[in-house]
Design an enzyme around this catalytic site. Sequence first.
Site, PDB file in Angstrom:
ATOM      1  N   HIS A   1      28.183 -69.919  48.982  1.00 13.60           N
ATOM      2  CA  HIS A   1      27.426 -69.347  50.088  1.00 13.60           C
ATOM      3  C   HIS A   1      27.543 -70.172  51.368  1.00 13.60           C
ATOM      4  O   HIS A   1      27.468 -69.622  52.467  1.00 13.60           O
ATOM      5  CB  HIS A   1      25.951 -69.205  49.695  1.00 13.60           C
ATOM      6  CG  HIS A   1      25.143 -68.426  50.679  1.00 13.60           C
ATOM      7  ND1 HIS A   1      25.406 -67.096  50.964  1.00 13.60           N
ATOM      8  CD2 HIS A   1      24.087 -68.776  51.469  1.00 13.60           C
ATOM      9  CE1 HIS A   1      24.544 -66.662  51.863  1.00 13.60           C
ATOM     10  NE2 HIS A   1      23.737 -67.659  52.199  1.00 13.60           N
TER      11      HIS A   1
ATOM     12  N   ASP B   1      29.574 -66.979  45.538  1.00 10.18           N
ATOM     13  CA  ASP B   1      28.326 -67.038  46.304  1.00 10.18           C
ATOM     14  C   ASP B   1      27.173 -66.627  45.389  1.00 10.18           C
ATOM     15  O   ASP B   1      27.105 -65.473  44.944  1.00 10.18           O
ATOM     16  CB  ASP B   1      28.431 -66.088  47.504  1.00 10.18           C
ATOM     17  CG  ASP B   1      27.269 -66.207  48.477  1.00 10.18           C
ATOM     18  OD1 ASP B   1      26.155 -66.528  48.035  1.00 10.18           O
ATOM     19  OD2 ASP B   1      27.488 -65.962  49.677  1.00 10.18           O
TER      20      ASP B   1
ATOM     21  N   SER C   1      24.965 -65.376  56.835  1.00 10.22           N
ATOM     22  CA  SER C   1      23.904 -64.995  55.898  1.00 10.22           C
ATOM     23  C   SER C   1      22.879 -64.097  56.595  1.00 10.22           C
ATOM     24  O   SER C   1      23.232 -63.011  57.041  1.00 10.22           O
ATOM     25  CB  SER C   1      23.267 -66.257  55.306  1.00 10.22           C
ATOM     26  OG  SER C   1      22.427 -65.928  54.210  1.00 10.22           O
TER      27      SER C   1
END
Length: 252
Positions: free
Chosen positions: A227, A197, A101
């Site tokens: 995610h 996600d 991320s």
Amino acid sequence: MPQPSWLKTGAGRRIAHHRLTGNGPGIVFLGGFKSDMEGTKALWLEEWARARGRAFLRFDYSGHGRSSGSFTDGCIGYWAEDARAVLDALTEGPQILVGSSMGGWIALLLARARRERVAGMVGIAAAPDFTEDAMWAGFDEPDRRQIMQEGQIALPSEYGEPYIITRRLIEDGRDHLVLRSPLDLPFPVRFLQGTADNDVDKSVALRLLDHATGPDMRLTLVRGADHRFSDPDCLDLIGAALDEVSARADTG
């Protein structure tokens, strides 16, 4: 739970970390926004590295986990500085960066700042430029006025307490954008992205793949993955990507 070791950076921040000695290229895990080094992926990767005799490093950015500082005082520039400090002080030789991320954005910044130290990269739901393209772009005018006038705004999070987004985070993020200028990644790169996600849309992964240049770059889209990207199948995909990048890095 083992106690972390500590690194004091040139900026005076105390960074908590765990380091595993082993062969190189080593692995450096770069966590996400408001996450810490005790997450599923970080611990799984440490065992992956241990099983292969690889050096491995996981750490908490300032304002995250066990490291010093307040989260709301932080910004992309500070966290990238933390990452450079641990790379410089705690690793030797070329490293493979695994960025999750926000950690994917930090990995790209590291690749620009320390290109000679990067042997490869694995991005997991990488979120480059998210402060501008996701946060600021998603704010309505009242939200933008609040953050500019009051200095912060609270956003709901499915991971726990609300995220406090500061004016500093937004403005500093603009100084570290990577999708507006050339981004050369001259080493093996594997991007992994789930289609379910809700935090980083697959269009971000496609934009990154299209924007970056490099001789050995691939994107894997995983239908239904969210995610977190941390169920057993996703972890196996991370391991497979890292095996491939490691093998290519080992052979130059």
